[in-house]
Scaffold this motif. Structure first.
Motif, PDB file in Angstrom:
ATOM      1  N   VAL A 287       1.059  -1.158  -0.039  1.00  0.00           N
ATOM      2  CA  VAL A 287      -0.018   0.044   0.050  1.00  0.00           C
ATOM      3  C   VAL A 287       0.967   1.154   0.066  1.00  0.00           C
ATOM      4  O   VAL A 287       0.593   2.235  -0.628  1.00  0.00           O
ATOM      5  N   GLU A 288       2.137   1.163   0.595  1.00  0.00           N
ATOM      6  CA  GLU A 288       2.964   2.419   0.739  1.00  0.00           C
ATOM      7  C   GLU A 288       3.662   2.458  -0.560  1.00  0.00           C
ATOM      8  O   GLU A 288       3.867   3.671  -1.015  1.00  0.00           O
ATOM      9  N   ALA A 289       3.813   1.373  -1.312  1.00  0.00           N
ATOM     10  CA  ALA A 289       4.698   1.335  -2.513  1.00  0.00           C
ATOM     11  C   ALA A 289       3.711   2.126  -3.580  1.00  0.00           C
ATOM     12  O   ALA A 289       4.083   2.867  -4.385  1.00  0.00           O
ATOM     13  N   TRP A 290       2.398   1.746  -3.643  1.00  0.00           N
ATOM     14  CA  TRP A 290       1.439   2.121  -4.466  1.00  0.00           C
ATOM     15  C   TRP A 290       1.233   3.590  -4.224  1.00  0.00           C
ATOM     16  O   TRP A 290       1.178   4.397  -5.284  1.00  0.00           O
ATOM     17  N   ALA A 291       1.155   3.975  -3.216  1.00  0.00           N
ATOM     18  CA  ALA A 291       1.069   5.619  -2.622  1.00  0.00           C
ATOM     19  C   ALA A 291       2.323   6.289  -2.970  1.00  0.00           C
ATOM     20  O   ALA A 291       2.033   7.349  -3.812  1.00  0.00           O
ATOM     21  N   ASN A 292       3.448   5.859  -3.247  1.00  0.00           N
ATOM     22  CA  ASN A 292       4.438   6.421  -3.820  1.00  0.00           C
ATOM     23  C   ASN A 292       4.209   6.390  -5.032  1.00  0.00           C
ATOM     24  O   ASN A 292       4.575   7.644  -5.745  1.00  0.00           O
ATOM     25  N   LEU A 293       4.024   5.520  -5.688  1.00  0.00           N
ATOM     26  CA  LEU A 293       4.017   5.317  -7.371  1.00  0.00           C
ATOM     27  C   LEU A 293       2.727   6.196  -7.877  1.00  0.00           C
ATOM     28  O   LEU A 293       2.937   6.698  -8.893  1.00  0.00           O
ATOM     29  N   LEU A 294       1.690   6.301  -7.069  1.00  0.00           N
ATOM     30  CA  LEU A 294       0.463   6.966  -7.468  1.00  0.00           C
ATOM     31  C   LEU A 294       0.418   8.463  -7.186  1.00  0.00           C
ATOM     32  O   LEU A 294      -0.456   9.016  -7.294  1.00  0.00           O
ATOM     33  N   GLY A 295       1.312   8.910  -6.178  1.00  0.00           N
ATOM     34  CA  GLY A 295       1.313  10.333  -5.747  1.00  0.00           C
ATOM     35  C   GLY A 295       0.139  10.716  -4.800  1.00  0.00           C
ATOM     36  O   GLY A 295      -0.293  11.833  -4.552  1.00  0.00           O
TER      37      GLY A 295
ATOM     38  N   ARG B 279      -7.490   5.821  -0.595  1.00  0.00           N
ATOM     39  CA  ARG B 279      -7.361   6.359  -1.944  1.00  0.00           C
ATOM     40  C   ARG B 279      -6.561   5.267  -2.708  1.00  0.00           C
ATOM     41  O   ARG B 279      -6.851   5.184  -3.985  1.00  0.00           O
ATOM     42  N   VAL B 280      -5.778   4.521  -2.270  1.00  0.00           N
ATOM     43  CA  VAL B 280      -4.787   3.836  -3.188  1.00  0.00           C
ATOM     44  C   VAL B 280      -5.642   2.540  -3.331  1.00  0.00           C
ATOM     45  O   VAL B 280      -5.678   2.247  -4.496  1.00  0.00           O
ATOM     46  N   ALA B 281      -6.587   2.171  -2.583  1.00  0.00           N
ATOM     47  CA  ALA B 281      -7.537   0.927  -3.228  1.00  0.00           C
ATOM     48  C   ALA B 281      -8.446   1.590  -4.039  1.00  0.00           C
ATOM     49  O   ALA B 281      -8.602   0.619  -4.926  1.00  0.00           O
ATOM     50  N   GLU B 282      -9.001   2.861  -4.226  1.00  0.00           N
ATOM     51  CA  GLU B 282      -9.527   3.333  -5.132  1.00  0.00           C
ATOM     52  C   GLU B 282      -8.747   3.264  -6.493  1.00  0.00           C
ATOM     53  O   GLU B 282      -9.260   2.925  -7.539  1.00  0.00           O
TER      54      GLU B 282
ATOM     55  N   ILE C 297      -0.817  -9.427 -13.773  1.00  0.00           N
ATOM     56  CA  ILE C 297      -0.927  -8.191 -13.404  1.00  0.00           C
ATOM     57  C   ILE C 297      -2.263  -8.041 -12.424  1.00  0.00           C
ATOM     58  O   ILE C 297      -2.133  -7.409 -11.556  1.00  0.00           O
ATOM     59  N   GLU C 298      -3.344  -8.679 -12.711  1.00  0.00           N
ATOM     60  CA  GLU C 298      -4.406  -8.723 -11.951  1.00  0.00           C
ATOM     61  C   GLU C 298      -4.000  -9.137 -10.529  1.00  0.00           C
ATOM     62  O   GLU C 298      -4.410  -8.742  -9.338  1.00  0.00           O
ATOM     63  N   GLN C 299      -3.065 -10.249 -10.476  1.00  0.00           N
ATOM     64  CA  GLN C 299      -2.600 -10.574  -9.157  1.00  0.00           C
ATOM     65  C   GLN C 299      -1.729  -9.527  -8.375  1.00  0.00           C
ATOM     66  O   GLN C 299      -2.075  -9.192  -7.095  1.00  0.00           O
TER      67      GLN C 299
ATOM     68  N   MET D   8      -3.596  -7.936  -1.917  1.00  0.00           N
ATOM     69  CA  MET D   8      -2.148  -7.628  -1.949  1.00  0.00           C
ATOM     70  C   MET D   8      -1.440  -6.385  -1.171  1.00  0.00           C
ATOM     71  O   MET D   8      -0.289  -6.154  -0.977  1.00  0.00           O
ATOM     72  N   LEU D   9      -2.351  -5.438  -0.908  1.00  0.00           N
ATOM     73  CA  LEU D   9      -2.040  -4.268  -0.480  1.00  0.00           C
ATOM     74  C   LEU D   9      -1.442  -4.233   1.108  1.00  0.00           C
ATOM     75  O   LEU D   9      -0.511  -3.500   1.174  1.00  0.00           O
ATOM     76  N   THR D  10      -1.508  -5.358   1.832  1.00  0.00           N
ATOM     77  CA  THR D  10      -0.940  -5.413   3.052  1.00  0.00           C
ATOM     78  C   THR D  10       0.355  -6.253   2.851  1.00  0.00           C
ATOM     79  O   THR D  10       1.059  -6.487   3.842  1.00  0.00           O
ATOM     80  N   ALA D  11       0.534  -6.999   1.784  1.00  0.00           N
ATOM     81  CA  ALA D  11       1.574  -7.727   1.318  1.00  0.00           C
ATOM     82  C   ALA D  11       2.914  -6.925   1.151  1.00  0.00           C
ATOM     83  O   ALA D  11       2.845  -5.717   1.236  1.00  0.00           O
ATOM     84  N   SER D  12       4.178  -7.552   1.383  1.00  0.00           N
ATOM     85  CA  SER D  12       5.522  -6.917   0.887  1.00  0.00           C
ATOM     86  C   SER D  12       5.659  -6.538  -0.422  1.00  0.00           C
ATOM     87  O   SER D  12       4.816  -7.217  -1.148  1.00  0.00           O
ATOM     88  N   TRP D  13       5.995  -5.648  -0.893  1.00  0.00           N
ATOM     89  CA  TRP D  13       6.057  -5.156  -2.053  1.00  0.00           C
ATOM     90  C   TRP D  13       6.801  -6.263  -3.301  1.00  0.00           C
ATOM     91  O   TRP D  13       6.831  -6.488  -4.086  1.00  0.00           O
ATOM     92  N   ILE D  14       7.836  -6.812  -2.330  1.00  0.00           N
ATOM     93  CA  ILE D  14       8.292  -7.981  -3.304  1.00  0.00           C
ATOM     94  C   ILE D  14       7.568  -9.047  -3.808  1.00  0.00           C
ATOM     95  O   ILE D  14       7.446  -9.750  -4.796  1.00  0.00           O
TER      96      ILE D  14
END
Length: 234
Positions: free
Chosen positions: A17-25, A37-40, A73-75, A81-87
């Motif tokens: 979730v933090e990685a997506w937040a960084n990537l999506l601003g 917001r990340v989930a949206e 990509i769907e996975q 996966m938002l609570t998983a590790s980014w790896i």
């Protein structure tokens, strides 16, 4: 969804979730609002992937050419996966998967132009000017409420632009136009105010960039003209 190509810029040990937040601003300091917001936005990625798949099917491409890549990509963009590790997310976005996605995007090219960094920065600057009007006690409450909602519309559209392109800005403008029309009588007394002028300026800046990017869409031009006409009504 070129945002996926930047997956390797994020540290592997952080939460997805933090990685997506960084990537999506997504900059919200509140972790709960940031996660929502990340989930949206992840959901927006799902919608875009579905549209690409539908476009390929309509173009009579065999599912065998892309279904494995799309499944990976769907996975990767699964809300689960938002609570998983980014790896764990990144391992699904291998070079062959991203190459397949790029190939599909090229096939379905819609001739949309990119909005320049300067144009996006101009829009963000207009939004910051609007935020100041919300904080200004002299701005009437009803107008502050409207401006706050329009700030949210533009912020959301700017985030989704990274995923779906300029149509995110187009849709935000349509929503704003509908709301303005619905409450035009309430807003009429504020038309000459500085706050309303800044609101109009923000949408004019966004509209100009959107119209250039979506130059092939006649409907976009009609919406822009409709916005101008609506401003004249108030």
């Amino acid at each position: 969804m070129c945002i996926l190509e930047k997956a390797f810029t994020q540290q592997e040990h952080i939460q997805a979730v933090e990685a997506w937040a960084n990537l999506l601003g997504v900059m919200d300091d509140d972790p709960n609002r940031r996660a929502v917001r990340v989930a949206e936005l992840v959901h927006a990625m799902h919608r875009e992937l579905d549209l690409v798949a539908a476009g390929l099917a309509e173009a009579h491409f065999s599912k065998r050419t892309y279904e494995n890549a799309f499944a990976r990509i769907e996975q990767a963009i699964s809300p689960l996966m938002l609570t998983a590790s980014w790896i764990q997310v990144k391992q699904n976005l291998t070079p062959d998967v991203l190459t397949a996605l790029t190939f599909c995007a090229e096939i379905l090219s819609d001739e949309e132009s990119q909005i320049s960094t300067d144009e996006l920065e101009d829009i963000r600057q207009k939004v910051e000017e609007l935020r100041a009007t919300v904080d200004d006690a002299e701005t009437p409450l009803r107008l502050r409420q409207l401006i706050q909602h329009h700030i949210e519309l533009i912020d959301r559209a700017l985030s989704e632009y990274l995923i779906v392109g300029a149509k995110a800005l187009r849709d935000a403008r349509r929503a704003a136009m509908g709301e303005i029309f619905e409450v035009k009588d309430e807003l009429a007394p504020f038309k000459s105010s500085s706050a309303f002028s800044k609101l109009s300026s923000a949408w004019a800046t966004l509209s100009k960039a959107t119209d250039v990017a979506l130059k092939g869409e006649k409907l976009v031009q009609l919406v822009h003209k409709g916005w101008e006409a609506l401003s004249d009504i108030l």
